[in-house]
Design an enzyme around this catalytic site. Structure first.
Site, PDB file in Angstrom:
ATOM      1  CE  LYS A   4      42.625  64.041  60.443  1.00  0.00           C
ATOM      2  NZ  LYS A   4      41.792  62.874  60.698  1.00  0.00           N
ATOM      3  CB  THR A  57      38.943  60.935  61.533  1.00  0.00           C
ATOM      4  OG1 THR A  57      39.053  59.891  62.499  1.00  0.00           O
ATOM      5  CG2 THR A  57      37.980  62.004  62.031  1.00  0.00           C
ATOM      6  CE  LYS A 105      37.266  59.605  65.144  1.00  0.00           C
ATOM      7  NZ  LYS A 105      37.809  59.201  66.425  1.00  0.00           N
TER       8      LYS A 105
HETATM    9  P1  NAP Z   1      49.361  57.903  61.191  1.00  0.00           P
HETATM   10  O1  NAP Z   1      50.074  57.030  62.158  1.00  0.00           O
HETATM   11  O2  NAP Z   1      49.924  59.244  60.871  1.00  0.00           O
HETATM   12  O3  NAP Z   1      49.201  57.063  59.822  1.00  0.00           O
HETATM   13  C1  NAP Z   1      48.699  57.681  58.669  1.00  0.00           C
HETATM   14  C2  NAP Z   1      48.690  56.700  57.515  1.00  0.00           C
HETATM   15  O4  NAP Z   1      48.273  57.411  56.330  1.00  0.00           O
HETATM   16  C3  NAP Z   1      50.079  56.119  57.201  1.00  0.00           C
HETATM   17  O5  NAP Z   1      49.907  54.801  56.734  1.00  0.00           O
HETATM   18  C4  NAP Z   1      50.564  57.052  56.090  1.00  0.00           C
HETATM   19  O6  NAP Z   1      51.557  56.483  55.263  1.00  0.00           O
HETATM   20  C5  NAP Z   1      49.280  57.234  55.319  1.00  0.00           C
HETATM   21  N1  NAP Z   1      49.302  58.399  54.442  1.00  0.00           N
HETATM   22  C6  NAP Z   1      49.357  59.704  54.799  1.00  0.00           C
HETATM   23  N2  NAP Z   1      49.326  60.496  53.701  1.00  0.00           N
HETATM   24  C7  NAP Z   1      49.264  59.668  52.638  1.00  0.00           C
HETATM   25  C8  NAP Z   1      49.188  59.873  51.245  1.00  0.00           C
HETATM   26  N3  NAP Z   1      49.169  61.107  50.718  1.00  0.00           N
HETATM   27  N4  NAP Z   1      49.113  58.798  50.430  1.00  0.00           N
HETATM   28  C9  NAP Z   1      49.121  57.537  50.955  1.00  0.00           C
HETATM   29  N5  NAP Z   1      49.182  57.263  52.262  1.00  0.00           N
HETATM   30  C10 NAP Z   1      49.243  58.321  53.103  1.00  0.00           C
HETATM   31  O7  NAP Z   1      47.862  58.164  61.638  1.00  0.00           O
HETATM   32  P2  NAP Z   1      46.910  57.262  62.564  1.00  0.00           P
HETATM   33  O8  NAP Z   1      47.050  57.732  63.957  1.00  0.00           O
HETATM   34  O9  NAP Z   1      47.072  55.827  62.231  1.00  0.00           O
HETATM   35  O10 NAP Z   1      45.477  57.765  62.050  1.00  0.00           O
HETATM   36  C11 NAP Z   1      44.886  57.288  60.855  1.00  0.00           C
HETATM   37  C12 NAP Z   1      43.453  57.814  60.783  1.00  0.00           C
HETATM   38  O11 NAP Z   1      42.726  57.317  61.909  1.00  0.00           O
HETATM   39  C13 NAP Z   1      43.329  59.338  60.834  1.00  0.00           C
HETATM   40  O12 NAP Z   1      42.254  59.739  60.025  1.00  0.00           O
HETATM   41  C14 NAP Z   1      43.046  59.608  62.301  1.00  0.00           C
HETATM   42  O13 NAP Z   1      42.372  60.841  62.473  1.00  0.00           O
HETATM   43  C15 NAP Z   1      42.181  58.408  62.649  1.00  0.00           C
HETATM   44  N6  NAP Z   1      42.164  57.986  64.057  1.00  0.00           N
HETATM   45  C16 NAP Z   1      43.336  57.976  64.781  1.00  0.00           C
HETATM   46  C17 NAP Z   1      43.284  57.559  66.126  1.00  0.00           C
HETATM   47  C18 NAP Z   1      44.540  57.546  66.982  1.00  0.00           C
HETATM   48  O14 NAP Z   1      44.392  57.522  68.230  1.00  0.00           O
HETATM   49  N7  NAP Z   1      45.751  57.548  66.436  1.00  0.00           N
HETATM   50  C19 NAP Z   1      42.074  57.153  66.693  1.00  0.00           C
HETATM   51  C20 NAP Z   1      40.923  57.133  65.905  1.00  0.00           C
HETATM   52  C21 NAP Z   1      40.983  57.556  64.588  1.00  0.00           C
HETATM   53  P3  NAP Z   1      53.120  56.560  55.686  1.00  0.00           P
HETATM   54  O15 NAP Z   1      53.324  55.443  56.662  1.00  0.00           O
HETATM   55  O16 NAP Z   1      53.848  56.392  54.426  1.00  0.00           O
HETATM   56  O17 NAP Z   1      53.325  57.913  56.311  1.00  0.00           O
END
Ligand code: NAP
Length: 300
Positions: free
Chosen positions: A240, A95, A171
């Site tokens: 965010k 997102t 989104k």
């Molecule tokens: P998350 O669990 O916090 O995972 C974030 C990912 O990004 C991890 O693989 C993290 O690596 C990586 N990352 C963060 N900063 C980085 C950097 N500077 N360089 C390289 N890698 C980096 O988040 P998530 O819940 O999976 O969400 C991921 C995306 O999907 C977001 O944009 C979120 O808004 C969207 N989303 C989430 C949901 C939900 O329900 N969770 C639903 C729809 C959409 P590390 O493992 O090393 O920290």
């Protein structure tokens, strides 16, 4: 298909696993490599650097926290931008802002590669069950080419045309409605609680009568029980998204007073160290404002 996958967080890990299960060849990279371990056992190849996941003229999927992480993984020192060969496709599922989608679309086009925006609705349980809703926009031929990969991760792909930014705008609109729903559910239940109505009863009646939407049912249950951990979607990421909604609105001179209200709610929760809780923990602030304690013990 030969697919690179970057970002194995709460969402990305489950999505990459589904690509593997669907029979695709998957190379993975994550900033913290530990999260790739079980995927490697299931047949994924672990890349040492982000650029190493990029198959020549193939597909790279990214599922990262935010705009800065995405830009770094594309344009940084070991970014995929260097490696993705002519005709290659970057499927960007995080997102992020419409502006980032536009910038990365232009960058890819200048290099002879393609950018497809494919942000999703659905939480980690939906990702694990391959039940995500995918909002897909970008060059038509590239969208067609990535359909099998998207279908392996989601229950439905909505096609939104050639302008990648459209998928991100939609989104953000959806997430705006979710954050407003969390606020309204919390206010409704807290009002009832002040008048002696059990929170669960309020949630049950409202979501089984006038608001039977899955999001209302699920968040209604969580908020009724004050159950915010472990986080499905971290509150810090919800904030965010509130920032992204307001940034997108500001760009077109559109006031979004409700988005401002929920942004302040999320910001206040962040200040109270709730950033790693589920974003529905914004509801704690509603209880606190009403002089109630938001612990499971306060359930009537
Ligand atoms: P998350 O669990 O916090 O995972 C974030 C990912 O990004 C991890 O693989 C993290 O690596 C990586 N990352 C963060 N900063 C980085 C950097 N500077 N360089 C390289 N890698 C980096 O988040 P998530 O819940 O999976 O969400 C991921 C995306 O999907 C977001 O944009 C979120 O808004 C969207 N989303 C989430 C949901 C939900 O329900 N969770 C639903 C729809 C959409 P590390 O493992 O090393 O920290």
């Amino acid at each position: 298909m030969d697919i690179g996958f970057i970002g194995l967080g709460s969402m990305g890990h489950a999505m990459a696993a589904n690509l593997l299960r669907a029979g695709h060849q998957v190379s993975v990279w994550n900033r913290s490599p530990d999260k790739a371990r079980d995927l490697v056992r299931e047949g994924a190849r672990l890349a040492e650097r982000a650029c190493d996941v990029a198959p020549a003229s193939g597909i790279v999927v990214t599922m990262l926290s935010d705009d800065a992480a995405l830009r770094d993984v594309v344009q940084g020192e070991h970014g995929i931008g260097q490696r993705l060969g002519e005709g290659g496709i970057h499927v960007s599922m995080s997102t992020v802002s419409p502006q980032t989608a536009q910038d990365l679309s232009a960058l890819h086009a200048a290099r002879g590669t393609h950018y497809v925006a494919a942000p999703v609705f659905g939480r980690p349980d939906a990702a694990a069950a391959a039940k995500l809703f995918v909002l897909c926009a970008g060059p038509q031929a590239a969208r067609q080419a990535v359909q099998p990969a998207l279908e392996a991760m989601g229950q439905r792909v909505f096609e939104l045309g050639d302008d990648a930014a459209a998928a991100n705008v939609l989104k953000l609109s959806g997430n705006f409605m979710l954050m407003a729903a969390i606020e309204s559910l919390a206010e409704a239940m807290t009002l009832g609680e002040r008048y002696g109505l059990p929170r669960e009863r309020t949630a049950e009646v409202l979501t089984q009568s006038i608001f039977p939407a899955p999001a209302m049912v699920n968040y209604g249950r969580q908020i009724a029980q004050h159950s915010y951990q472990p986080a499905g979607f971290k509150l810090s990421l919800g904030l965010k998204d509130a920032d992204l909604v307001l940034g997108a609105a500001r760009k077109v001179a559109m006031p979004m007073p409700l988005a401002q209200l929920v942004q302040a709610r999320l910001l206040s929760a962040l200040a109270r160290q709730r950033g790693d809780m589920d974003w529905s923990a914004a509801a704690i602030g509603v209880s606190e404002d009403a002089g109630l304690q938001a612990t499971p013990a306060t359930r009537a």
